[in-house]
Design a protein around this motif. Structure first.
Motif, short mmCIF file in Angstrom:
data_model
loop_
_atom_site.label_atom_id
_atom_site.label_comp_id
_atom_site.label_asym_id
_atom_site.label_seq_id
_atom_site.Cartn_x
_atom_site.Cartn_y
_atom_site.Cartn_z
N HIS A 1 0.84 -1.14 -0.18
CA HIS A 1 -0.05 -0.14 0.08
C HIS A 1 0.85 1.34 -0.06
O HIS A 1 1.52 1.65 0.87
CB HIS A 1 -0.90 0.01 1.24
N VAL B 1 -6.74 -5.29 -1.36
CA VAL B 1 -7.42 -4.08 -0.83
C VAL B 1 -6.43 -4.00 0.43
O VAL B 1 -6.46 -5.11 1.20
CB VAL B 1 -8.86 -4.26 -0.59
N GLY C 1 -8.71 0.57 2.62
CA GLY C 1 -9.69 0.06 1.66
C GLY C 1 -9.07 0.48 0.15
O GLY C 1 -9.78 0.25 -0.80
N GLN C 2 -7.99 0.94 -0.04
CA GLN C 2 -7.57 1.41 -1.39
C GLN C 2 -6.74 0.29 -1.74
O GLN C 2 -6.19 -0.82 -1.29
CB GLN C 2 -6.57 2.57 -0.98
N PRO C 3 -6.63 0.16 -3.32
CA PRO C 3 -6.08 -0.86 -3.70
C PRO C 3 -4.39 -0.89 -3.39
O PRO C 3 -3.71 -0.13 -3.08
CB PRO C 3 -6.05 -0.61 -5.40
#
Length: 84
Positions: free
Chosen positions: A32, A51, A56-58
């Motif tokens: 991340h 995720v 919750g970001q890719p």
């Protein structure tokens, strides 16, 4: 540098790790980028694939964490560095 400090090398560590284990560890690593959090699909997977658990970001995989790049790096290591 060591000579200037009067330090001598009297021990060396040799880490012998099978290439297949390195491939498993490196190619399954996901990151991340904003936080620097890392995940591993086998040993420390995110709660949802691809995720980040917190935002919750890719997640992304670094361009040099692919099997093809690792193969090239290992070939260079075995040819150039390992003999030393």
């Amino acid at each position: 540098m060591l000579e200037k400090q009067g330090t001598k090398i009297d021990k060396v560590l040799n880490f012998a790790i099978d290439d297949a284990i390195l491939e498993e560890r490196i190619t399954a690593r996901w990151i991340h980028p904003p936080s620097g959090r890392t995940y591993h699909t086998k040993f420390d997977p995110p709660k949802a694939p691809g995720v980040d658990d917190v935002t919750g970001q890719p997640l992304i995989q670094r361009k040099d964490d692919t099997a093809a790049v690792l193969k090239s790096r290992l070939e260079a290591f075995h040819k150039q560095t390992e003999p030393v």
